[in-house]
Design a protein around this motif. Structure first.
Motif, PDB file in Angstrom:
ATOM      1  N   GLU A 166       1.317   0.968   3.835  1.00 15.49           N
ATOM      2  CA  GLU A 166       1.840   2.070   5.330  1.00 15.49           C
ATOM      3  C   GLU A 166       2.341   3.245   5.075  1.00 15.49           C
ATOM      4  O   GLU A 166       1.989   4.298   4.736  1.00 15.49           O
ATOM      5  N   ASN A 167       2.907   3.289   3.383  1.00 13.73           N
ATOM      6  CA  ASN A 167       3.598   4.351   3.070  1.00 13.73           C
ATOM      7  C   ASN A 167       2.514   5.369   2.392  1.00 13.73           C
ATOM      8  O   ASN A 167       2.212   7.504   2.999  1.00 13.73           O
ATOM      9  N   THR A 168       1.312   5.109   1.885  1.00 14.20           N
ATOM     10  CA  THR A 168       0.588   5.705   1.395  1.00 14.20           C
ATOM     11  C   THR A 168      -0.637   6.647   2.650  1.00 14.20           C
ATOM     12  O   THR A 168      -1.209   7.406   2.393  1.00 14.20           O
ATOM     13  N   ARG A 169      -0.622   5.220   3.794  1.00 13.43           N
ATOM     14  CA  ARG A 169      -1.104   5.886   4.758  1.00 13.43           C
ATOM     15  C   ARG A 169      -0.231   6.552   5.187  1.00 13.43           C
ATOM     16  O   ARG A 169      -1.347   8.174   6.154  1.00 13.43           O
ATOM     17  N   ASN A 170       0.751   6.394   5.726  1.00  7.47           N
ATOM     18  CA  ASN A 170       1.925   7.896   6.241  1.00  7.47           C
ATOM     19  C   ASN A 170       0.585   9.371   5.255  1.00  7.47           C
ATOM     20  O   ASN A 170       1.455  10.742   5.569  1.00  7.47           O
ATOM     21  N   GLU A 171       1.318   8.853   3.758  1.00  6.64           N
ATOM     22  CA  GLU A 171       0.673  10.293   2.834  1.00  6.64           C
ATOM     23  C   GLU A 171      -0.155  11.206   3.357  1.00  6.64           C
ATOM     24  O   GLU A 171      -0.683  12.514   3.403  1.00  6.64           O
ATOM     25  N   ASN A 172      -1.322  10.055   3.392  1.00  6.07           N
ATOM     26  CA  ASN A 172      -2.397  10.787   3.950  1.00  6.07           C
ATOM     27  C   ASN A 172      -2.530  11.028   5.230  1.00  6.07           C
ATOM     28  O   ASN A 172      -3.611  12.261   4.954  1.00  6.07           O
ATOM     29  N   GLU A 173      -1.918  11.063   6.318  1.00  9.41           N
ATOM     30  CA  GLU A 173      -2.180  11.461   7.093  1.00  9.41           C
ATOM     31  C   GLU A 173      -1.541  12.543   7.438  1.00  9.41           C
ATOM     32  O   GLU A 173      -1.744  13.686   8.240  1.00  9.41           O
ATOM     33  N   ASP A 174      -0.597  12.797   6.198  1.00  7.43           N
ATOM     34  CA  ASP A 174       0.636  14.726   6.098  1.00  7.43           C
ATOM     35  C   ASP A 174      -0.698  15.182   5.683  1.00  7.43           C
ATOM     36  O   ASP A 174      -0.948  16.262   6.382  1.00  7.43           O
ATOM     37  N   GLU A 175      -1.212  14.795   4.380  1.00 16.82           N
ATOM     38  CA  GLU A 175      -2.175  15.184   3.982  1.00 16.82           C
ATOM     39  C   GLU A 175      -3.243  16.240   4.743  1.00 16.82           C
ATOM     40  O   GLU A 175      -4.139  17.074   5.331  1.00 16.82           O
ATOM     41  N   ARG A 176      -3.921  15.184   5.620  1.00 19.42           N
ATOM     42  CA  ARG A 176      -4.833  15.272   6.844  1.00 19.42           C
ATOM     43  C   ARG A 176      -4.273  16.138   8.168  1.00 19.42           C
ATOM     44  O   ARG A 176      -5.417  17.432   8.049  1.00 19.42           O
ATOM     45  N   LEU A 177      -3.272  16.092   8.170  1.00 20.93           N
ATOM     46  CA  LEU A 177      -2.593  17.155   9.400  1.00 20.93           C
ATOM     47  C   LEU A 177      -2.333  18.262   8.145  1.00 20.93           C
ATOM     48  O   LEU A 177      -3.187  19.789   9.274  1.00 20.93           O
ATOM     49  N   GLN A 178      -2.197  18.592   7.330  1.00 23.53           N
ATOM     50  CA  GLN A 178      -1.542  20.252   6.617  1.00 23.53           C
ATOM     51  C   GLN A 178      -3.297  20.408   6.554  1.00 23.53           C
ATOM     52  O   GLN A 178      -3.990  21.675   6.598  1.00 23.53           O
ATOM     53  N   ASN A 179      -4.376  19.155   6.252  1.00 23.17           N
ATOM     54  CA  ASN A 179      -5.641  19.756   6.121  1.00 23.17           C
ATOM     55  C   ASN A 179      -6.306  20.372   6.999  1.00 23.17           C
ATOM     56  O   ASN A 179      -6.893  21.206   7.085  1.00 23.17           O
ATOM     57  N   GLU A 180      -5.657  19.435   8.472  1.00 26.21           N
ATOM     58  CA  GLU A 180      -6.686  20.438   9.620  1.00 26.21           C
ATOM     59  C   GLU A 180      -6.057  22.032  10.209  1.00 26.21           C
ATOM     60  O   GLU A 180      -6.608  22.277  10.086  1.00 26.21           O
ATOM     61  N   ILE A 181      -4.250  21.379  10.152  1.00 26.66           N
ATOM     62  CA  ILE A 181      -4.153  23.028  10.120  1.00 26.66           C
ATOM     63  C   ILE A 181      -4.642  23.798   8.656  1.00 26.66           C
ATOM     64  O   ILE A 181      -5.278  25.535   9.762  1.00 26.66           O
ATOM     65  N   ALA A 182      -5.026  23.382   8.199  1.00 25.75           N
ATOM     66  CA  ALA A 182      -5.594  24.972   7.201  1.00 25.75           C
ATOM     67  C   ALA A 182      -7.210  25.283   7.397  1.00 25.75           C
ATOM     68  O   ALA A 182      -7.519  26.191   7.884  1.00 25.75           O
ATOM     69  N   GLU A 208       6.058 -15.236  -1.791  1.00 27.82           N
ATOM     70  CA  GLU A 208       4.795 -14.716  -1.073  1.00 27.82           C
ATOM     71  C   GLU A 208       4.947 -13.923  -0.268  1.00 27.82           C
ATOM     72  O   GLU A 208       4.383 -12.995  -0.858  1.00 27.82           O
ATOM     73  N   ARG A 209       5.719 -13.952   1.259  1.00 22.61           N
ATOM     74  CA  ARG A 209       5.370 -13.634   2.221  1.00 22.61           C
ATOM     75  C   ARG A 209       6.177 -12.178   1.697  1.00 22.61           C
ATOM     76  O   ARG A 209       5.634 -11.252   2.211  1.00 22.61           O
ATOM     77  N   ASN A 210       7.834 -12.146   0.914  1.00 19.12           N
ATOM     78  CA  ASN A 210       8.085 -10.919   0.628  1.00 19.12           C
ATOM     79  C   ASN A 210       6.863 -10.150  -0.362  1.00 19.12           C
ATOM     80  O   ASN A 210       6.901  -9.083  -0.329  1.00 19.12           O
ATOM     81  N   SER A 211       6.005 -10.544  -0.944  1.00 15.60           N
ATOM     82  CA  SER A 211       4.950  -9.637  -1.837  1.00 15.60           C
ATOM     83  C   SER A 211       4.256  -9.199  -1.187  1.00 15.60           C
ATOM     84  O   SER A 211       3.768  -8.212  -0.976  1.00 15.60           O
ATOM     85  N   ASN A 212       3.530 -10.080   0.307  1.00 15.86           N
ATOM     86  CA  ASN A 212       2.873 -10.097   0.583  1.00 15.86           C
ATOM     87  C   ASN A 212       3.430  -8.262   1.923  1.00 15.86           C
ATOM     88  O   ASN A 212       2.779  -7.418   2.471  1.00 15.86           O
ATOM     89  N   GLU A 213       4.582  -8.554   2.021  1.00 21.52           N
ATOM     90  CA  GLU A 213       5.658  -7.400   3.000  1.00 21.52           C
ATOM     91  C   GLU A 213       5.285  -6.934   1.872  1.00 21.52           C
ATOM     92  O   GLU A 213       5.538  -4.920   2.709  1.00 21.52           O
ATOM     93  N   ASN A 214       5.872  -6.491   1.056  1.00 19.22           N
ATOM     94  CA  ASN A 214       5.891  -5.477  -0.285  1.00 19.22           C
ATOM     95  C   ASN A 214       5.001  -4.263  -0.063  1.00 19.22           C
ATOM     96  O   ASN A 214       4.503  -3.012  -0.254  1.00 19.22           O
ATOM     97  N   ASN A 215       3.768  -5.189  -0.821  1.00 17.63           N
ATOM     98  CA  ASN A 215       1.844  -4.421  -0.253  1.00 17.63           C
ATOM     99  C   ASN A 215       1.986  -3.963   0.248  1.00 17.63           C
ATOM    100  O   ASN A 215       1.006  -2.975   0.847  1.00 17.63           O
ATOM    101  N   ARG A 216       2.509  -4.645   1.646  1.00 18.03           N
ATOM    102  CA  ARG A 216       2.024  -3.815   3.213  1.00 18.03           C
ATOM    103  C   ARG A 216       2.350  -2.736   3.196  1.00 18.03           C
ATOM    104  O   ARG A 216       2.275  -1.500   3.725  1.00 18.03           O
ATOM    105  N   GLU A 217       3.872  -2.666   3.087  1.00 20.12           N
ATOM    106  CA  GLU A 217       4.769  -1.443   3.107  1.00 20.12           C
ATOM    107  C   GLU A 217       4.379   0.418   2.498  1.00 20.12           C
ATOM    108  O   GLU A 217       4.279   0.301   3.027  1.00 20.12           O
ATOM    109  N   THR A 218       4.359  -0.756   1.032  1.00 17.56           N
ATOM    110  CA  THR A 218       3.058   0.404  -0.109  1.00 17.56           C
ATOM    111  C   THR A 218       2.046   0.610   0.663  1.00 17.56           C
ATOM    112  O   THR A 218       1.836   2.192   0.560  1.00 17.56           O
TER     113      THR A 218
END
Length: 740
Positions: free
Chosen positions: A294-310, A282-292
């Motif tokens: 986190e990846n989504t947050r990083n992608e959103n952050e990249d998109e935010r930076l690009q939008n901010e530049i634009a 169960e802990r591993n499953s929760n860790e995988n969910n956390r990593e997913t």
């Protein structure tokens, strides 16, 4: 007391035997000296003070050697002090001026000249003649300064070691706590052993196997006794081991008795282990969910930076455009003072003519909106009819999409008209309904109704004998809709549409009313009513005289001429974007990216996110196939590893290469062994000496001929000199990169 100095000229291109410099035996302490002007081909030889080290070298009358440093005056002369050693012996000494280049490591020597030492009138035997090397002594003092810096670094390293020792004490305390917990576990294990008596019955079979093992053990003891004969030095310890083995055998018998109780406890432990494994899953499953996440947050952050530049780019453009338009409007308003505005009315046309006080006129396009039939399409029978208007104001088109006719179909039957009316809310618009009362004698049987916007409408009576099912007819032709007549109706009338022709070839005829004649009072671009914001911008520019007669309204959304902003083409139709992503492989030298509208020009700026860390030497960047351009940092080609994955770097083209903007984190890490990089000491520029012998008696640190570090003639460590960084290091190590 003032010093005595004489001036001499020494030619670098000819013999200087005629130059004889007098001095008095015993003079020294900078009392007597001379200055030398070097000439070449009759002109003064220019000395580079920043590059040259100047020394006087020679041999005294008693063959002792002199190597002393000289000074350069503001006039470019060489000032030489006569030391006590130079005047210690009477007679003629042979000397040369030596210029040594620090950059090229080259030397230039003058032809020899003489220093004549006149004997003193009194005994100066208290001055003992010897070699004098002031220049070498000066450089040795510089070496001592470097040694002091190294000792400071050693002190810092020892401080770090003290901190490490404190952390080790904390670790030992934690280890003691762990051992105490282990003792508690051992006590629980002993309790578990005492509960294993229930396994005694099943243990009998194991005891038989244990008897066989004991026999084998006895054989092993015999062999061990033979081995002990050859190992006299450890016989006493082996005898002790045999005694312990006997005790172990007794303890083993006791352990066999308690093994049955251990099995029951082991079952409990296994159950607890399974529960732990489930919790771990169960802990591993929760860790995988956390990593997913986190990846989504990083992608959103990249998109935010690009939008901010634009957004920042768009804001800059908006401010520039607003300022330019404001300046243009102010200029045009000045021209429009006391302007004459008149209306030009023609058939199906209304224009505005504006004349300024200078007599310059401009006429607007036709301000009456003309609508023509554009695209007419036939849709499915289930679609709703749609209409849209396209084109600019004054030249618009009406586009139609009309559904094909639905085939005749009775959607349902009801037992009475009243039942049909009660359920009319559940009947679709334009559905056909038949009444079937169950009796052919009932006059309502066979009546056909259709639902329209007003409700259920009677169509016809289909009463009669039902005929035989006919053969299915051919599929009807798709209507070929064409536009017939388009007329302009009187002002104030309603627009109308009529359809003529055949079902296969219907013709649509339109009547569009003419607009009312308008009146002009104090007309300007600010008070004309417009249909929408786009019309506001287009017509206002026409009225205010900003567009010529031949320019279209769409031109108002563009710049009059295309520009290049930091390497990106810009005409006002789209945003300026300098951001792109590079996914070129790490080891590939030629990095490529795509950037809309990019032009390679001096000052062109790009912002690049690398998906992998670069490992190639001398990488290049190619934007939109404009050519591979070297990537530089601080004036030289960027090193491998500096362009890291998932980081955004800004580059500016300077006409020859892309220069990286800002600073980089160039810290390197050695991943081999357990190196602490913050505690390494590098002594760069050391050269292995040919001998351990020193020419002066003082504490010294040097590198011996064996490549090791020495202090006070004591070797500190081995294998000090390396051509490359050692693969394994530890805190406190020194290593020297050899420089030749």
């Amino acid at each position: 007391m003032n010093s005595v100095f004489q001036h001499y000229i020494i030619d670098l291109s000819s013999n200087n035997n005629f130059v004889q410099i007098p001095t008095m035996q015993g003079d020294g302490n900078n009392i007597r000296g001379f200055e030398v002007e070097l000439i070449q081909n009759g002109t003064q030889y220019v000395i580079d003070k920043d590059d040259c080290v100047i020394a006087i070298m020679g041999t005294k009358p008693d063959t002792h050697h002199i190597v002393n440093e000289c000074h350069i005056t503001d006039e470019g002369y060489i000032q030489i002090d006569i030391t006590s050693q130079m005047s210690a012996v009477k007679g003629r000494g042979d000397y040369q001026i030596v210029l040594m280049s620090k950059r090229t490591n080259s030397q230039l020597k003058s032809f020899p000249f003489y220093i004549i030492t006149t004997p003193a009138t009194f005994d100066i035997e208290h001055i003992i003649s010897s070699d004098e090397f002031q220049l070498l002594t000066h450089n040795i003092l510089k070496t001592d300064t470097v040694i002091d810096i190294a000792n400071k670094a050693i002190s810092d390293i020892r401080t770090l070691e003290t901190n490490v020792e404190e952390q080790e004490l904390i670790r030992i305390a934690n280890e003691i706590s762990r051992e105490n917990a282990e003792l508690s576990r051992d006590e629980a294990e002993k309790k578990r052993d005492s509960e294993e008596s229930a396994r005694n019955t099943a243990e009998n079979n194991r005891r038989e196997n244990e008897t066989i093992r004991i026999n084998s053990e006895n054989q092993r003891l015999d062999n061990e006794a033979s081995r002990i004969t050859a190992e006299e030095t450890r016989s006493s310890k082996e005898n002790e081991r045999q005694n312990n083995e006997t005790i172990r055998i007794d303890n083993e018998k006791k352990r066999q008795d308690a093994e049955s109780n251990r099995a029951a406890t082991e079952l409990i432990r296994c159950t607890a282990e399974e529960e732990r494994n489930a919790a771990e899953a169960e802990r591993n499953s929760n860790e995988n969910n956390r990593e997913t996440a986190e990846n989504t947050r990083n992608e959103n952050e990249d998109e935010r930076l690009q939008n901010e530049i634009a957004r920042e780019t768009a804001e800059i453009e908006r401010a520039e455009t607003f300022e330019a338009l404001t300046n243009d409007i102010d200029s045009e308003l000045a021209k429009l003072e006391t302007a004459n505005i008149e209306a030009l009315e023609e058939s199906n046309s209304f224009k505005v003519k504006v004349t300024n006080r200078e007599g310059q006129s401009s006429t607007s396009p036709n301000l009456l909106n003309t609508i023509q039939i554009g695209i007419v399409e036939t849709g499915d029978s289930e679609e709703n009819p749609t209409a849209s208007i396209t084109g600019d104001f004054g030249n618009q088109k009406l586009n139609l999409r009309l559904p094909s006719g639905k085939p005749f179909k009775i959607s349902g039957t009801y037992s009475s008209i009243a039942a049909m009316n009660d359920d009319s809310d559940n009947i679709n618009l334009y559905d056909f309904i038949m009444i079937h009362t169950g009796s052919v004698e009932d006059e309502d049987t066979g009546k056909l109704f259709m639902k329209d916007a007003s409700g259920m409408v009677f169509i016809t009576d289909l009463s009669g004998v039902q005929g035989i099912q006919g053969v299915k007819g051919d599929t009807g032709l798709t209507p070929n809709l064409t536009v017939g007549t388009v007329v302009t109706g009187a002002p104030g009338t309603q627009a109308s549409v009529t359809i003529t022709g055949t079902p296969e070839n219907p013709i649509i005829n339109l009547s569009i009313p003419k607009g009312d004649t308008g009146s002009i009072t104090n007309i300007s671009g600010a008070n004309i009513p417009y249909a929408n914001e786009e019309d506001t911008n287009n017509i206002k520019d026409v009225v205010d005289g900003k567009l010529g007669k031949t320019e279209t309204a769409a031109f108002a959304a563009k710049l009059s001429s295309e520009r290049t902003i930091d390497g990106i083409k810009f005409n006002g139709e789209s945003n300026v974007i300098h951001y792109a992503t590079c996914s070129t492989a790490a080891a590939t030298v030629a990095k490529t990216i795509s950037l809309t509208g990019f032009v390679l020009s001096v000052g062109a700026t790009v912002k690049v996110k690398f998906t992998v860390t670069n490992t190639a030497t001398n990488p290049t960047l190619n934007v939109n196939s404009t050519g591979a351009v070297p990537i530089y940092y601080c004036g030289s080609a960027i090193s491998p590893g500096y362009l890291e994955a998932n980081r955004i770097y800004e580059f500016v083209y300077n006409g020859a290469q892309y220069e990286l903007v800002g600073d980089l984190n160039t810290d390197t890490k050695n991943t081999t062994g357990s190196t602490n990089n913050n505690s390494k000491l590098f002594i760069i520029g050391a050269t292995v000496q040919s001998s351990n012998t020193q020419t002066y008696s003082r504490n010294s640190t040097y590198i011996g001929s064996d490549g090791c570090l020495y202090s006070n003639n004591n070797r500190l460590n081995t294998e000090l000199v390396q051509s490359t960084e050692p693969s394994t290091q530890k805190v406190g190590d020194f290593w020297v990169q050899e420089y030749t």
